[in-house]
Scaffold this motif. Structure first.
Motif, short mmCIF file in Angstrom:
data_model
loop_
_atom_site.label_atom_id
_atom_site.label_comp_id
_atom_site.label_asym_id
_atom_site.label_seq_id
_atom_site.Cartn_x
_atom_site.Cartn_y
_atom_site.Cartn_z
N ALA A 77 0.88 -1.16 0.00
CA ALA A 77 0.00 0.00 0.00
C ALA A 77 0.92 1.22 0.00
N LEU A 78 1.02 1.91 -1.13
CA LEU A 78 1.92 3.05 -1.24
C LEU A 78 1.35 4.27 -0.55
N SER A 79 0.03 4.42 -0.58
CA SER A 79 -0.60 5.56 0.07
C SER A 79 -2.10 5.30 0.20
N THR A 80 -2.68 5.68 1.33
CA THR A 80 -4.11 5.59 1.54
C THR A 80 -4.59 6.93 2.07
N PHE A 81 -5.68 7.43 1.52
CA PHE A 81 -6.18 8.73 1.95
C PHE A 81 -7.63 8.90 1.56
N ALA A 82 -8.27 9.88 2.14
CA ALA A 82 -9.64 10.22 1.77
C ALA A 82 -9.61 10.96 0.44
N GLY A 83 -10.53 10.66 -0.44
CA GLY A 83 -10.59 11.35 -1.72
C GLY A 83 -10.56 10.37 -2.87
N SER A 84 -10.35 10.89 -4.07
CA SER A 84 -10.36 10.07 -5.28
C SER A 84 -9.10 10.32 -6.09
N ILE A 85 -8.77 9.37 -6.96
CA ILE A 85 -7.60 9.46 -7.83
C ILE A 85 -8.09 9.71 -9.26
N ALA A 86 -7.57 10.75 -9.89
CA ALA A 86 -7.96 11.05 -11.27
C ALA A 86 -7.07 10.33 -12.27
N ASP A 87 -5.76 10.33 -12.07
CA ASP A 87 -4.81 9.73 -13.00
C ASP A 87 -3.68 9.09 -12.21
N LEU A 88 -2.97 8.14 -12.85
CA LEU A 88 -1.89 7.42 -12.19
C LEU A 88 -0.82 7.10 -13.22
N ALA A 89 0.46 7.26 -12.83
CA ALA A 89 1.59 6.91 -13.69
C ALA A 89 2.63 6.19 -12.84
N VAL A 90 3.36 5.26 -13.44
CA VAL A 90 4.43 4.54 -12.74
C VAL A 90 5.64 4.48 -13.65
N GLN A 91 6.84 4.53 -13.05
CA GLN A 91 8.08 4.45 -13.82
C GLN A 91 9.09 3.63 -13.03
N ALA A 97 11.23 1.93 -8.11
CA ALA A 97 10.13 2.42 -8.94
C ALA A 97 9.45 3.57 -8.21
N VAL A 98 8.76 4.40 -8.99
CA VAL A 98 8.07 5.56 -8.43
C VAL A 98 6.71 5.67 -9.11
N ALA A 99 5.73 6.11 -8.34
CA ALA A 99 4.38 6.34 -8.88
C ALA A 99 3.99 7.79 -8.57
N PHE A 100 3.30 8.42 -9.52
CA PHE A 100 2.72 9.76 -9.30
C PHE A 100 1.26 9.70 -9.70
N TRP A 101 0.43 10.46 -9.01
CA TRP A 101 -0.99 10.49 -9.31
C TRP A 101 -1.57 11.85 -9.01
N SER A 102 -2.68 12.14 -9.67
CA SER A 102 -3.38 13.39 -9.39
C SER A 102 -4.63 13.07 -8.59
N GLN A 103 -4.84 13.84 -7.56
CA GLN A 103 -6.01 13.69 -6.69
C GLN A 103 -6.96 14.82 -7.00
N VAL A 129 -3.62 26.09 -8.04
CA VAL A 129 -4.21 25.27 -9.09
C VAL A 129 -5.64 24.89 -8.74
N SER A 130 -6.47 24.72 -9.76
CA SER A 130 -7.82 24.23 -9.55
C SER A 130 -8.02 22.86 -10.18
N GLY A 131 -6.99 22.31 -10.81
CA GLY A 131 -7.07 20.98 -11.40
C GLY A 131 -5.71 20.51 -11.88
N LEU A 132 -5.40 19.25 -11.66
CA LEU A 132 -4.16 18.62 -12.12
C LEU A 132 -4.54 17.34 -12.84
N PHE A 133 -3.94 17.09 -14.01
CA PHE A 133 -4.37 15.96 -14.81
C PHE A 133 -3.18 15.27 -15.47
N ALA A 134 -3.33 14.00 -15.74
CA ALA A 134 -2.47 13.21 -16.62
C ALA A 134 -0.98 13.32 -16.29
N PRO A 135 -0.55 12.94 -15.08
CA PRO A 135 0.89 12.95 -14.83
C PRO A 135 1.59 11.87 -15.64
#
Length: 166
Positions: A77-91, A97-103, A129-135
């Motif tokens: 479990a890399l991270s758990t939090f209240a809210g939703s995930i819009a996008d996810l990327a892994v490298q 390895a590293v993952a980035f996501w927009s909430q 910012v009012s929105g972050l997308f597509a990391p």
């Protein structure tokens, strides 16, 4: 499936012929599984995988494995939090390895995490910012990654990038 979601990984040859008798690994998440992302490690033949386990818009967990084709590997479990995930990327990187996501809910944030057990969540949200997308993630020089994303600062969408030393 209703009530049970599974994430399965399987190896294929360069000609896309299945290798092995079936999926090499199966994870039962017990929650909705969404946004599966994969990233191969150089020439090692291994793969990092991440996905979102969520319960609607109220709670989300980013889960991941760095050796998805190896028997016996289990997700972190890399991270758990209240809210939703819009996008996810892994490298995959030489150091792991590293993952980035927009909430998107409850507030727009750009978050990331390495797969190391002691790593904390990286909050690299730009101000105003009012929105972050597509990391997306591009590796550079071992522990340095460049994270690109779309960002809404109230004047339309712009493309941004940040270099982050891990």
């Amino acid at each position: 499936q209703t009530g049970e979601f599974r994430v399965r990984f399987r190896a294929f040859s360069p000609s896309l012929a299945p290798q092995g008798a079936g999926p090499r690994e199966t994870f039962v998440t017990g929650e909705q599984a969404d946004k599966l992302r994969l990233a191969p490690f150089g020439g090692s033949g291994e793969v990092a995988g991440t996905w979102v386990s969520s319960m609607g818009n109220t709670s989300a967990t980013i889960r991941g494995v760095t050796n998805v084709l190896s028997t016996g590997s289990s997700p972190q479990a890399l991270s758990t939090f209240a809210g939703s995930i819009a996008d996810l990327a892994v490298q995959a990187l030489p150091v792991g390895a590293v993952a980035f996501w927009s909430q998107g809910i409850p507030q727009p944030r750009l978050l990331g995490r390495t797969f190391a057990a002691d790593a904390g969540v990286l909050d690299v949200t730009p101000a105003g910012v009012s929105g972050l997308f597509a990391p997306t993630i591009a590796p550079r020089d071992g522990g340095l990654v460049v994270v690109g994303y779309e960002c809404d600062r109230g004047q339309g969408l712009d493309l941004y990038g940040q270099a982050i030393c891990l």
